[in-house]
Design an enzyme around this catalytic site. Structure first.
Site, PDB file in Angstrom:
ATOM      1  N   SER A 149      30.365  -9.266  21.035  1.00 60.05           N
ATOM      2  CA  SER A 149      31.185 -10.101  20.046  1.00 60.05           C
ATOM      3  C   SER A 149      31.444 -11.465  20.462  1.00 60.05           C
ATOM      4  CB  SER A 149      32.342  -9.409  19.505  1.00 60.05           C
ATOM      5  OG  SER A 149      31.838  -8.220  19.121  1.00 60.05           O
TER       6      SER A 149
ATOM      7  N   HIS B 146      36.082 -11.558  15.665  1.00 64.32           N
ATOM      8  CA  HIS B 146      36.830 -10.685  14.898  1.00 64.32           C
ATOM      9  C   HIS B 146      38.333 -10.320  15.529  1.00 64.32           C
ATOM     10  CE1 HIS B 146      36.131  -7.341  17.809  1.00 64.32           C
ATOM     11  NE2 HIS B 146      34.676  -7.786  17.755  1.00 64.32           N
TER      12      HIS B 146
ATOM     13  N   ASP C 274      14.191 -11.041  19.980  1.00 61.93           N
ATOM     14  CA  ASP C 274      13.957 -11.170  21.358  1.00 61.93           C
ATOM     15  C   ASP C 274      13.237  -9.709  21.946  1.00 61.93           C
ATOM     16  OD1 ASP C 274      14.164 -11.524  24.243  1.00 61.93           O
ATOM     17  OD2 ASP C 274      14.362 -13.525  23.337  1.00 61.93           O
TER      18      ASP C 274
END
Length: 392
Positions: A342, A200, A327
């Site tokens: 990210s 991003h 998880d």
């Protein structure tokens, strides 16, 4: 008879002209608009029909290059960006004998403006600004400033004023010339050494606008602790730049799909060191997948996730994947997806399918991902193989 022959010649010439247009446009980035049709739901082959008024003139097979492989990332990286010019991030009032004023605001300079030039001289960093302010303040002449605002350039006249009780002149603007933070490496293309990370855009924390990159670099970072996320409060990786390990590479682009540039050399994540094939958006399936990321020191680890949904995107777009962390260890230690994650690559069925980009504020176990093909496209890594075929 002559008229018939003339009409026939005109039609032939027109057809040749149309075919010529088709052959030219196949290399243009956005030509495919409404003419792309997927052969089937799970194929990585796309049928492109070029024509006018739905009459097919030429067909081209579009498929992923057979030899395209990328090295998955997962490493925690430190990011340092230098902007084009200096960014205005706020106004402040200067105390004068006539009251409080902001010369910058009076001059019409807005938050988010990029100061590019002062009196015809290029501005590259904050230290370039001060001499102009003091000189203009002493001689009483305004500074001719060129600012960039939403892609357009404006000229402003800014007159510095003396700060009451001090021997300094001020312009009433808060400015910044760089930004830094941490994120995660997504991929490295082994032949060109081009990379993609974050997934991003990097925006300025004050203006919320994308930072226009002059240059920058990435370095290794070490994760020292995790601020665990919870619903309504995204968590965060706490890390510091490992400057002693040198720079990993440069930054040439900051886009909605991440940051891009070239690394100095191939780097091994210690988990999946061999290059992997990629999957296009039409190949991504609901179900189990894994992400690669760091939650302790510099160790890249694999964690289980679930692909909740994936949009079969035909054109570049962000947030094409919705994922959920399954998880148990990752949920226990981080609460799910946290800031700094990210760019963590997503692996499904032995292929790189995308990268983690955002966390849901009200559900820290879930978030968005971006499809890998758009990151590769932004990195200018060739993805598709175009092959002519007969029209049907």
């Amino acid at each position: 008879m002559k008229n018939v022959n003339v009409q026939r010649i005109i039609k032939i010439l027109l057809l040749l002209f149309i075919v010529g247009i088709g052959a030219f446009n196949i290399n243009q980035k956005n030509v495919f608009s409404s003419t792309i049709k997927s052969k089937n739901q799970h194929a990585d082959l796309i049928d492109v029909a070029l024509g006018i008024n739905d009459i097919p003139i030429k067909k081209v097979d579009v498929k992923v290059l057979n030899n395209l492989r990328v090295i998955p990332g997962g490493q925690s990286i430190g990011v340092k960006l230098n902007s084009v010019g200096v960014l205005v991030v706020g106004h402040h009032l200067v105390n004068t004998s006539e009251g409080q004023k902001s010369p910058g605001e009076i001059a019409g300079i807005k938050v988010g403006d990029m100061i590019i030039k002062m009196n015809g001289k290029q501005i590259e960093k904050m230290s370039d600004v001060l001499p102009f302010i003091q000189k203009a303040g002493k001689n009483g002449k305004p500074i001719k400033i060129v600012v960039k605002r939403e892609g357009k350039y404006y000229t402003k006249l800014l007159k510095p004023i003396r700060d009451n009780g001090q021997n300094n002149y001020r312009i009433g603007l808060y400015i910044r010339d760089s930004a830094s933070g941490i994120g995660t490496m997504t991929f490295i293309e082994p032949n060109s050494l081009k990379y993609g990370a974050l997934g991003h855009v990097i925006s300025d924390s004050d203006t919320r606008k994308a930072i226009e990159v002059e240059d920058g670099h990435i370095v290794y970072s070490t994760v020292t602790s995790i601020e665990k996320g919870s619903d309504g409060s995204p968590g965060e990786k706490i890390a510091h730049f490992a400057m002693d390990r040198g720079t990993i590479g440069n930054i040439t682009s900051n886009s909605p799909f991440g940051i891009f540039g070239k690394v100095n050399d191939k780097i091994d994540n210690g988990v999946m060191s061999e290059p992997l094939p990629i999957a296009l958006s039409n190949e991504v399936k609901k179900g189990p997948a894994k992400i690669l990321t760091v939650i302790h020191d510099n160790k890249v680890e694999q964690f289980d996730i679930e692909i909740v949904s994936s949009i079969q995107q035909k054109f570049p777009s962000t947030k094409g994947i919705i994922l959920k962390v399954t998880d148990k260890r990752l949920l226990k230690e981080t609460g799910g997806i946290v800031q700094g994650m990210s760019g963590s690559p997503i692996i499904q069925n032995g292929k790189v399918i995308g990268a983690v980009t955002h966390v849901f504020v009200n559900d820290s176990t879930s978030g968005y991902g971006v499809h890998i093909e758009w990151m590769l496209d932004e990195a200018k890594v060739p993805i598709y193989d175009y092959q002519d075929k007969k029209a049907s």
